[in-house]
Write a protein that holds these residues in place. Structure first.
Motif, PDB file in Angstrom:
ATOM      1  N   PRO A 251     -68.062 -25.616   0.063  1.00  0.00           N
ATOM      2  CA  PRO A 251     -68.121 -24.184  -0.273  1.00  0.00           C
ATOM      3  C   PRO A 251     -68.004 -23.956  -1.781  1.00  0.00           C
ATOM      4  O   PRO A 251     -67.408 -24.740  -2.509  1.00  0.00           O
ATOM      5  CB  PRO A 251     -66.916 -23.594   0.473  1.00  0.00           C
ATOM      6  N   CYS A 252     -68.571 -22.845  -2.232  1.00  0.00           N
ATOM      7  CA  CYS A 252     -68.491 -22.463  -3.643  1.00  0.00           C
ATOM      8  C   CYS A 252     -67.052 -22.153  -4.012  1.00  0.00           C
ATOM      9  O   CYS A 252     -66.328 -21.478  -3.262  1.00  0.00           O
ATOM     10  CB  CYS A 252     -69.385 -21.249  -3.897  1.00  0.00           C
ATOM     11  N   GLU A 253     -66.619 -22.664  -5.163  1.00  0.00           N
ATOM     12  CA  GLU A 253     -65.225 -22.516  -5.591  1.00  0.00           C
ATOM     13  C   GLU A 253     -64.935 -21.161  -6.226  1.00  0.00           C
ATOM     14  O   GLU A 253     -63.789 -20.828  -6.495  1.00  0.00           O
ATOM     15  CB  GLU A 253     -64.882 -23.617  -6.607  1.00  0.00           C
ATOM     16  N   VAL A 254     -65.974 -20.360  -6.500  1.00  0.00           N
ATOM     17  CA  VAL A 254     -65.771 -19.125  -7.258  1.00  0.00           C
ATOM     18  C   VAL A 254     -65.266 -18.013  -6.339  1.00  0.00           C
ATOM     19  O   VAL A 254     -65.925 -17.633  -5.373  1.00  0.00           O
ATOM     20  CB  VAL A 254     -67.077 -18.681  -7.946  1.00  0.00           C
ATOM     21  N   SER A 255     -64.095 -17.505  -6.653  1.00  0.00           N
ATOM     22  CA  SER A 255     -63.563 -16.299  -6.022  1.00  0.00           C
ATOM     23  C   SER A 255     -63.583 -15.203  -7.076  1.00  0.00           C
ATOM     24  O   SER A 255     -63.093 -15.399  -8.185  1.00  0.00           O
ATOM     25  CB  SER A 255     -62.138 -16.541  -5.521  1.00  0.00           C
ATOM     26  N   THR A 256     -64.152 -14.059  -6.744  1.00  0.00           N
ATOM     27  CA  THR A 256     -64.403 -13.053  -7.781  1.00  0.00           C
ATOM     28  C   THR A 256     -63.250 -12.079  -7.988  1.00  0.00           C
ATOM     29  O   THR A 256     -63.277 -11.289  -8.926  1.00  0.00           O
ATOM     30  CB  THR A 256     -65.668 -12.252  -7.435  1.00  0.00           C
ATOM     31  N   TYR A 257     -62.252 -12.119  -7.094  1.00  0.00           N
ATOM     32  CA  TYR A 257     -61.092 -11.228  -7.279  1.00  0.00           C
ATOM     33  C   TYR A 257     -59.864 -11.836  -6.617  1.00  0.00           C
ATOM     34  O   TYR A 257     -59.966 -12.737  -5.782  1.00  0.00           O
ATOM     35  CB  TYR A 257     -61.379  -9.827  -6.725  1.00  0.00           C
ATOM     36  N   ALA A 258     -58.687 -11.351  -7.004  1.00  0.00           N
ATOM     37  CA  ALA A 258     -57.429 -11.866  -6.466  1.00  0.00           C
ATOM     38  C   ALA A 258     -57.190 -11.287  -5.079  1.00  0.00           C
ATOM     39  O   ALA A 258     -57.370 -10.083  -4.866  1.00  0.00           O
ATOM     40  CB  ALA A 258     -56.272 -11.502  -7.393  1.00  0.00           C
ATOM     41  N   LYS A 259     -56.759 -12.130  -4.160  1.00  0.00           N
ATOM     42  CA  LYS A 259     -56.564 -11.698  -2.781  1.00  0.00           C
ATOM     43  C   LYS A 259     -55.093 -11.667  -2.385  1.00  0.00           C
ATOM     44  O   LYS A 259     -54.768 -11.399  -1.232  1.00  0.00           O
ATOM     45  CB  LYS A 259     -57.351 -12.615  -1.851  1.00  0.00           C
TER      46      LYS A 259
END
Length: 734
Positions: A251-259
């Motif tokens: 899977p792509c490692e990029v998370s675009t915001y904090a969860k």
């Protein structure tokens, strides 16, 4: 046991939306088949059974193989509450409920969606949501949050408090009016209930085909892709694979915001193997042997490249590197429900009720940028400049947070402006031609922003007169975007004048073309120049492949100017119009003109300066211009006009006369310096007596006899690029 109505799982809903994206059918079309068409046999009053429901999905989604679990989950979700008891007992659902639900998903107004969701959860149909119904809503919100990968361990008490805040009158229940008010102002209900899925970071790579100019290695199988061979590269994380390895990629490692609250405020490095294009470690400064195997690591946020062995010496925190001034790291974007109670109260107090309920999607996220930075909102027109626009879009999705980069062809500029509305100190970068810039400026005008952000331009395609005057160049030619972003950091703000155009046609039997714009950002012209532009425009619309380079455009323009000089369609223009500047007539009797141009910037048609060069005076140009003439509102004295320097922000226009097509062609090809300077003024009116060619900002049309009034509208903050090392043609911006 049947699910609560409306409570299909978030993953099922996301799958349903995927099907709907590719379908061209409308609910109304499918209903006709049930009313008097081939599917009428499935209708039992206002209800249909599971077989009829499957046929509905098959036709509406244009899919023969809708997964059984999805169709069954949807069917069960419609089986409670609204329909008569016998429909539930007989395993039927109301067709009106089904059609209403899909109609809203198809393109319903947000307020309609909010009202529908209220009715979904008001199971006893008494017009209010009691505590048990509110609990079911919270359960659904928790399921959606889990699907979005949020940290649900801290979320339930937050959601309970939020639902209490919706009860504005403190009655212990939520009315429809309170529900609509909350969804319109402070609470992103549609997102939290799973009806807007724009927040999902789904771990999917954003692949694009790429031929590699040097040997690279597949991130999955680690074997070479080969020099000049094609593979796939992820726009977000630079993960590279063979075509056949894409399905098995991690899977792509990029998370675009904090969860989660613990991720807010502090950004961590996100390392991906490979992608070390510089071939040198930023930690130890030694070479990374990228040509031998898949080695090295790069961070997708700060873009540092290091040896695998140097990882343990790197700190955990990421500062976003050289482009930190522009980047919104994921730690600066977080779900608004994770804000503290005090923050929510402040936001609630400051929020105004709005008629535009489509804000709900973007209100689901809150932006808190890193201090002393200027986050960049990027708009890209992928169609500008051939394939340049698409490549620029890909590059910015990697250099910045993908949530900062908006594809104008997909949603237009409104979503980006709403998302950044309350971000302090942000700037806008428009990637496109002058038409794209005008579109963005007009949208900013209408957006009623609390603070209007400054706008920079990355010029794509040909022309780009405004970008030239703002020192961003005549067209992007593949330069390093990182360097352009560093130039943007050193840019200065200039407040550019914008002008309103009112066209009042006379009563004639002839019909005019539509007026392309009501605002002038660059220039307006009437006569020979517009005639050439009109012929150019018609030919380009008919044969776009002949107008795919700046040199070809210049040659075509010169050809049209030559033929125009033979026919002289605008000869003795002064006999067909009168001109007033600030209420006073402009004397044209001693001139033989075929065109008049009104300039807000000193560039037309890709760099032609009709006003001509003026020796740069000593001192402040703006102050000098204001001091010239009687209060500097109207200047017609030829001696004073010789010393006037164009200024984007002096609230005045330059008026230039053109003697013919040959002169226009000479100016365009730099064989002649300028046209005839007629005036500088703050208001101008034309009265025409015959059909004439006109143009606004390069968009020409034929106009029947009319009155045209041009008045000052407002000023827009624009970013001017840093001065080049050599002397600049447009010295007034230095």
């Amino acid at each position: 046991m049947a699910k609560e109505r409306g409570q299909i799982s978030p993953s099922d809903f996301a799958q349903l939306q995927k099907y709907m994206e590719y379908s061209t059918q409308k609910v109304s079309d499918v209903l006709k088949l049930f009313e008097d068409g081939e599917m009428a046999e499935y209708l039992q009053g206002d209800a249909i059974g599971y077989k009829g429901f499957q046929e509905f999905l098959k036709v509406y989604l244009e899919a023969d193989n809708v997964p059984n679990h999805l169709s069954l989950a949807l069917f069960e979700s419609f089986k409670t509450g609204h329909c008569l008891e016998d429909t539930v007992k007989n395993d039927l659902v109301c067709l009106s409920d089904v059609s209403c639900y899909f109609s809203l998903l198809e393109g319903g107004r947000p307020e309609d969606k909010l009202e529908f969701t209220f009715k979904l959860y008001d199971t006893d149909r008494n017009g209010i949501l009691d505590s048990s119904e509110v609990d079911r809503i919270i359960i659904q919100m928790m399921r959606v949050a889990e699907y979005l990968d949020w940290d649900v361990s801290e979320l339930r008490p937050i959601l309970q408090e939020m639902m209490k805040e919706i009860d504005y009158d403190g009655s212990g229940s939520v009315s429809l009016a309170e529900w609509l008010r909350a969804g319109a102002t402070t609470v992103p209900l549609l997102v939290l209930l799973g009806l807007e899925m724009t927040l999902k970071d789904n771990g999917q790579h954003m692949w694009r085909p790429k031929r590699f100019p040097r040997p690279v290695y597949c991130n999955l199988c680690e074997s070479s892709i080969g020099l000049g061979k094609q593979g796939l590269s992820c726009n977000l994380c630079k993960y590279v694979v063979h075509d056949q390895c894409a399905m098995k990629a991690l899977p792509c490692e990029v998370s675009t915001y904090a969860k989660s609250r613990k991720d807010i405020g502090v950004q961590s490095h996100v390392w991906v193997r490979g992608g070390c294009e510089s071939g040198r470690c930023d930690r130890c400064q030694k070479k990374i042997r990228i040509y031998h195997s898949l080695v090295g690591l790069h961070c997708v946020w700060c873009h540092l490249e290091i040896h695998d062995d140097c990882l343990q010496t790197m700190g955990h925190e990421c500062d976003c590197g050289l482009l930190r001034d522009h980047i919104l790291p994921p730690s600066s974007i977080y779900p608004s429900v994770l804000a503290s109670g005090q923050e929510r109260k402040i936001n609630k107090a400051s929020q105004k009720t709005t008629d535009d309920l489509s804000l709900s999607t973007f209100e689901a996220l809150r932006i808190d940028p890193v201090s002393n930075t200027h986050p960049l909102l990027v708009f890209v027109n992928p169609k500008s400049g051939g394939k340049q626009g698409e490549r620029v879009l890909w590059k910015f999705q990697y250099l910045l947070n993908p949530r900062q980069v908006f594809n104008l062809l997909k949603d237009g500029p409104e979503p980006g402006l709403r998302f950044f509305r309350d971000v302090p100190g942000y700037r806008i970068l428009v990637c496109g031609g002058d038409g794209t810039v005008g579109w963005i400026l007009e949208t900013i005008d209408k957006a009623n922003l609390p603070v209007v952000p400054p706008v920079a331009v990355l010029p794509l395609g040909t022309g780009n007169d405004l970008a030239r005057c703002l020192r961003w160049g005549g067209g992007y030619e593949g330069q390093n975007l990182g360097k352009i972003l560093k130039d943007l950091e050193m840019s200065k703000v200039v407040h550019m004048d914008r002008w309103s155009v009112e066209v009042i046609p006379q009563q004639t039997e002839e019909k005019s073309d539509p007026v392309p714009f009501q605002i002038i950002n660059n220039y307006f012209s009437i006569g020979v120049d517009a005639s050439i532009a009109h012929r150019f425009h018609i030919m380009r619309e008919k044969y776009p492949e002949k107008f795919n380079s700046r040199m070809k455009n210049k040659l075509w323009y010169f050809e049209f100017a030559t033929s125009e000089s033979i026919f002289s369609t605008c000869k003795r223009l002064e006999e067909s119009l009168t001109v007033e500047i600030c209420g006073k007539p402009l004397d044209l009797s001693n001139l033989s003109l075929e065109g008049i141009a009104v300039l807000n910037i000193p560039s037309m048609h890709g760099g032609s300066n009709l006003w001509g060069d003026t020796k740069k005076p000593h001192g402040d140009i703006h102050g000098i211009n204001q001091a010239l003439g009687a209060a500097a509102k109207v200047i017609t004295d030829p001696d004073i006009l010789k010393t006037c320097v164009p200024d984007l922000s002096d609230k005045r226009l330059e008026v230039v006369g053109l003697e013919g097509a040959i002169e226009m062609g000479q100016i365009y090809t730099k064989l002649k310096n300028a046209g005839h300077r007629l005036a500088k003024c703050s208001e101008i009116t034309f009265h025409t007596t015959k059909t004439l060619p006109m143009q606004i900002d390069g968009e020409p049309w034929m106009q029947t006899p009319c009155t045209i009034k041009i008045t000052h509208k407002n000023q827009m903050p624009m970013l001017v690029g840093p001065p080049p090392r050599s002397s600049n043609f447009f010295g007034f911006l230095c």
